[in-house]
Design a protein around this motif. Structure first.
Motif, PDB file in Angstrom:
ATOM      1  N   ALA A   6       0.843  -1.202   0.000  1.00  0.00           N
ATOM      2  CA  ALA A   6       0.000   0.000   0.000  1.00  0.00           C
ATOM      3  C   ALA A   6       0.872   1.244   0.000  1.00  0.00           C
ATOM      4  O   ALA A   6       0.607   2.205  -0.734  1.00  0.00           O
ATOM      5  CB  ALA A   6      -0.923  -0.016   1.213  1.00  0.00           C
ATOM      6  N   LEU A  24      -6.341  -3.903   1.266  1.00  0.00           N
ATOM      7  CA  LEU A  24      -7.170  -2.764   1.651  1.00  0.00           C
ATOM      8  C   LEU A  24      -8.595  -2.981   1.149  1.00  0.00           C
ATOM      9  O   LEU A  24      -8.839  -3.743   0.210  1.00  0.00           O
ATOM     10  CB  LEU A  24      -6.607  -1.469   1.058  1.00  0.00           C
ATOM     11  N   SER A  48      -3.630   0.834   6.008  1.00  0.00           N
ATOM     12  CA  SER A  48      -3.360  -0.516   5.519  1.00  0.00           C
ATOM     13  C   SER A  48      -2.893  -1.410   6.659  1.00  0.00           C
ATOM     14  O   SER A  48      -3.239  -2.589   6.723  1.00  0.00           O
ATOM     15  CB  SER A  48      -2.337  -0.484   4.381  1.00  0.00           C
TER      16      SER A  48
END
Lengths: 738, 738
Positions: B161, B216, B376
């Motif tokens: 992420a 996510l 995340s």
């Protein structure tokens, strides 16, 4: 200008509701006669005024009235959906019974069809309750048996078709044909109330059942859409909001048409998309699409509830493909089929047009019932001898079916040794069906074009599928077939799915629809995994069809032949021309001159010309547009006053000075929403404005001066000028719809 | 009026292409800067001129040039479809590999994912080739194993992420978010080329794979549409016809967007309908719809060819319902689900708006990457402990699955004794997902809203399904369950299908789409026999959602927050107001007066005001409209001439008299297509004209005299005035787009 007799003008007045001439807020109820075209802008304005009046009511009334309005609308939508669902279901039952009657009858009850008669029999046993006519009448000699069977088969076909034709001819001439061209025209603004009467509803439904049961080469899809629209129209008459507004009514009809398709194909999504693509109605109004969505869903639920096929499924022609995958080499036969579909579709349209012209211009024009009787006898005789003896929907279902050793082999199609015979038989059937369909579609009976087209395509597709399968079985090791599973007992080519591809190609060629066709086809067959080949075949056949015949499909052709004022949704491209070339210049227009004309002059003008409206000018300067109906409503009482007082007054339309006693102020009558453009605007843009905004006229001005006007009829004439047989089959009330 | 410095005006000129001022046929190449809005009428005119010039070429050239044009267009459409199909397929492969890397690695090759690593293992055996990280690193202590697993799981999530966020922030800020609001605005005419650069394409695709793999709460659907549009834009740059025409480019982008949806959901029809309904682009141009159709089909075929899931099927979440029928009593839980979906959808939108405002106005605005890293980490930690540990698409597939004793029981959902635990777990998961999604959608990473919404709905639906099933099993003889088969071993309630209903209800509530949603859902699940309940649930949840939040769905909310000039396709109803209330009256307009202004005056005017164009009047009489760009192009060289000669000339726009030496005739610059209306026209009609015709301005005249003007920005402001946070998140280049 000759002075008209006041009494004559009076006669023209409708319902005596004469508003005060200067009141700008008066609600002009729209009353159009058959053959005219509604003015969308004006209808919208009236509707706007109505809702505004409602909302401005004080207290609870102001809150409840709009709510009642919406409730009424949804009531009609839901009832229509429900009604057409039930009607569709019961028509299926009726058709099944009538069709079975041609073969025999149930021993313990006349009104049972074959399936329900044999309901109690276990699957292993033979059903003895259902008796063929020879069994029932005790005929034993084989020759006499065949003679009796064929005779009853043909005679009942003729009787059914004949009575359908008599019903249509005597009671509801508009119940003939598919109805979709008319619905397209009506949704575009054409007024044809005699097309939507309760009588038409009853006759079309009954005649449809008879026509389908007679085994003629026709389907029930288009007529069901018509029946659905009649139903919505009938229900809407109970509510003032729809009685008074043609536009509101049309929004209802669009939803009803979607429901009709939903029932005809068991395809709720297809119905909505048909409304979107073919009827071109939902384009800019999400609300209308929404109603179509609801009506379709309700209709499909009702049909499922009636459950005419006892399967409680909506999918009519379930495709049972063993293999969910398809191979790249199959694209070759499928592309071939798509091209054939496009070509044959155009040929079918051309043949149909020729037959229609021949019918209208020849002897047949006076003998419509005899024609139906003759064609149905020929159809029945041919059908009795070939595989189209079963009803077309059954034939299609069988053609879409895969061969399965555990199931019955219909028509011997699964016999691998008889491949060439089967291919020959299928192609022969397709050719016969093309000829019969081209003749039948347009006779004096309710008739849809979808099912016969599907049947033709399915025959061709199955034939190509059989050939491909034969080739693959003969040369299983050829490089092109290497993607097939090596085990020869596993099927590689599924001829049943080729029939689906053939049907979609043929439909693409005949109707030139795209997305709605794909959705309808895969809701019909449940062949979700094969949606890509269906998409591709529809695409290709439409391309081929459009390249061969620039006619826009069978419905557009019939609209042009009937001469309905319908704007085809085509992308028009000009060659650099401007509005100036398209418009009728001011010298050739009938205009009203401010401060010049007396009341009597205007009354005379109304009498002499039946235009929809007149531009008003002050010297050359454009003041506004006034519609015939509004003017008539106001002029009539004024004329009486003038003739009584003996003092003719002049009409003024601009409030430059306060009007004196010798003048009457009509400025309140000018239309609120009139589009002006400069005449240099490209022709293309003028056409697209008519298409998108549903206009009736556009005014051209230069520096405030009127230079010309274009009406919807000018644009229709421009867009249909390529088709040679425009207005070859005019029908119904004729009226200038400028 | 201050005289501008000629040099300054010169600077403004683009590419020095100065046409002769009086040439009416000159092709004005359209060059818009980011933040402006294109003029559709003018673009169409330019395109018309271009094709006209092509066709009027002599000989073979005149025949071939239009053909080349079409070939180029189809080439771009097909290549885009092909490209996005491949990209979508390979992204799936990449995501699978990255996702599996969080659990372990393949012993014999780093770049194999779990499935391909275990490909050679027979179904009965255990796959020893795939090793968890503890196995690979030889950790034996159980505690250390769990610690290692959770640590790697969270750390890799954060790494993925975080790197996605860094990529987006550093190289392509427009690659964040879903992209659909921007695409809607661009298709409506907004110019935002930095949104479509090749860099954005690469970063969005790469960042998307990283973001999805990080676990996510986001989907790949919207971003894939964006990637597809970038691809089409990139390809179109190679052809002059698209470089020169923003309108032509937008028609391509519409097709590309359809292809993107087609790949994202494996739903070629859904893609076309998405373009139709949500992007509102095909409404009046069958040709554009046609291209979308082709692009969708090509994209889906390419995806099937890449075959990322090894199933050679397009249907992603196949629903395997044993029973094809459903019972009337099931409508009760389904309606409940639909209402819940509508409410929760609105709540999700509201939460998302609040988070977005908080992010922009708070500390987080300066630390976007830290935010992504934090969220995340939290998401990964929560996911590791609950059933959302698997990737969302797997979770959804499992929730849609029916329980089958012969198959693996995912997440223990099929254990009938653990019903309450399961229901609790599912609802908890849904609540967590709502919160995470509301936060995630809008962070500095590519993120789609579809998949999380489906997951939330599927959890809730499965929970309701389990409850219904439990109830039916507990009271099998209650009258409401009498329609169930009496044999208790036959399943009556299918909780897997309840998950589908939950998903459709939730999607309806969040996106407020209708038909395209239904089509996408049943192409996703293959649940053709259940299309009616899906239709109904989408309908109800949209109703409920619209009733609660008058926002028009998550995309409309984001468009309003970003302040894009996009006309929502809503049916606007006025309260009796007219155009006069909406227009900017003539006193507040900057107008050019015929025969008054000198060349220098006009140059000064161009400098002082950045309006898109100016009305031209002769005394009060309206002559025409002139756009800023055209005027600038012509004025600049004239100004140089004037300053050189020292004799200022006056500009005339009407050819009343032959121009003398002191005058310069600019009448050829007036726009061809300008709409005039009377100011009495209803406000509603003005709005609908802007919506339908894609106008930039409408002029109001009375008797030829200019009275006012309405621009697109006025209409956008009118239509979005209900939403309190309009322009709360402005971004990118700002420019007046009047």
């Amino acid at each position: 200008m000759p002075r008209p007799d006041p009494a004559e003008v009076f006669e023209l007045t409708e319902d005596g509701q004469v508003p005060s001439p200067t009141s700008q807020q008066t609600h002009f109820a729209s009353r159009y006669v058959d053959g005219s075209t509604i003015d969308w802008l004006r209808e919208d304005a009236a509707e706007r005024e109505r809702t505004h009046v409602q909302r401005s009511q004080h207290g609870v009334r102001g809150l409840l009235l709009p709510w009642f309005d919406a409730a009424q609308m949804w009531l009609v939508v839901i009832l229509t959906g429900f009604g057409i669902g039930l009607t569709g279901g019961w028509l299926d039952v009726l058709v099944k019974w009538l069709g079975d009657l041609r073969e025999g009858r149930c021993s313990y009850g006349f009104f049972y069809n074959q399936v329900s008669c044999c309901n109690d029999v276990n699957s292993g046993e033979v059903c003895t309750e259902w008796m063929t006519w020879s069994e029932f009448l005790g005929v034993r000699v084989v020759f006499a048996q065949s003679l009796l069977h064929s005779l009853v088969y043909v005679l009942l076909a003729v009787a059914f078709a004949g009575s359908a034709a008599v019903l249509v001819k005597s009671y509801a001439p508009y119940a003939f044909h598919t109805g979709i061209p008319e619905i397209k025209a009506i949704l575009g603004g054409y007024v044809l109330t005699s097309f939507l009467t309760p009588w038409t509803l009853v006759i079309k439904a009954l005649g449809l059942a008879l026509a389908v049961a007679s085994g003629l080469s026709l389907g029930k899809e288009g007529p069901l859409v018509h029946v659905s629209c009649c139903m919505a129209y009938f229900l809407s008459r109970f509510f003032k909001q729809f009685r008074n507004s043609e536009a509101q009514q049309r929004k209802l009809l669009a939803a009803a048409a979607a429901a009709g398709v939903s029932v005809a194909f068991g395809s709720p999504l297809g119905g909505v998309l048909f409304g979107l693509e073919e009827l071109d109605t939902f384009a800019n109004e999400s609300e209308v699409m929404w109603r179509g969505f609801v009506a379709s869903a309700v209709a499909a639920v009702s049909l499922q509830w009636v459950n005419p096929f006892g399967t409680s499924k909506l999918v009519l022609f379930q495709v049972t493909s063993v293999s969910d995958t398809w191979r790249a080499f199959e694209l070759i036969p499928w592309l071939t089929l798509s091209v054939i579909g496009g070509v044959l579709g155009s040929v079918l349209i051309k043949l149909n047009v020729e037959v229609a012209l021949y019918r209208r211009n020849g002897v047949l024009n006076d003998w419509p019932i005899l024609e139906v009787v003759g064609v149905s006898a020929i159809t029945a005789a041919i059908s009795y001898l070939t595989i189209i003896r079963v009803q077309a929907s059954e034939l299609v279902a069988n053609l879409f079916q895969e061969c399965d050793p555990t199931k019955i082999d219909y028509h011997g199609l699964c016999n691998p040794t008889a491949m060439w015979e089967n291919v020959f038989l299928l192609i022969l059937t397709a050719v016969i069906k093309v000829l019969l369909t081209a003749w039948t579609f347009g006779m004096m009976i309710p008739a849809g074009i979808f099912l016969p087209t599907i049947a033709i395509g399915a025959c061709l597709g199955r034939a190509v599928g059989l050939l491909t399968q034969g080739l693959q079985r003969a040369y299983p090791t050829a490089w092109i077939f290497l993607s097939c599973p090596p085990d020869p007992s596993v099927r590689c080519v599924s001829p049943g799915f080729y029939a689906v591809i053939g049907a979609s190609a043929m439909l693409g060629g005949v109707t030139r629809m795209t997305i709605s066709l794909v959705v309808i086809l895969f809701e019909l067959t449940g062949a979700l995994s094969h949606v890509l080949p269906i998409m591709i075949s529809v695409m290709i056949s439409k391309w081929v069809g459009d390249a061969i015949g620039k006619d826009g499909g069978i419905y557009a052709v019939w609209i042009a032949m009937r001469g309905y004022p319908w704007l085809p949704p085509i992308d028009f491209h000009d060659k650099g021309e401007t509005g100036a070339q398209l418009m009728r210049p001011v010298e050739r227009l009938v205009v009203i001159e401010d401060e010049r004309e007396t009341v009597a002059d205007l009354a005379g003008m109304l009498n002499d010309h039946d235009f929809h409206g007149f531009p008003v000018v002050h010297r050359q300067e454009f003041l506004g547009f006034i519609t015939r109906d509004k003017l008539k409503l106001v002029i009539t009482p004024l004329l009486v006053e003038d003739t009584t007082s003996g003092r003719p007054r002049r009409c003024v339309f601009s409030q430059r000075n306060p009007p004196n006693v010798e003048e009457v102020d009509l400025s309140g009558l000018l239309e609120e929403a009139v589009l002006h453009l400069r005449q240099e605007v490209p022709k293309e843009l003028v056409v697209s404005m008519f298409q998108k905004l549903n206009l009736r006229q556009i005014i051209f001005t230069t520096g405030g001066k009127l230079t010309g006007m274009v009406t919807k009829s000018d644009v229709v004439a421009l867009l249909t000028c390529n088709f040679p047989h425009s207005k070859a089959l005019p029908s119904g009330p004729r009226r200038s719809w400028t």
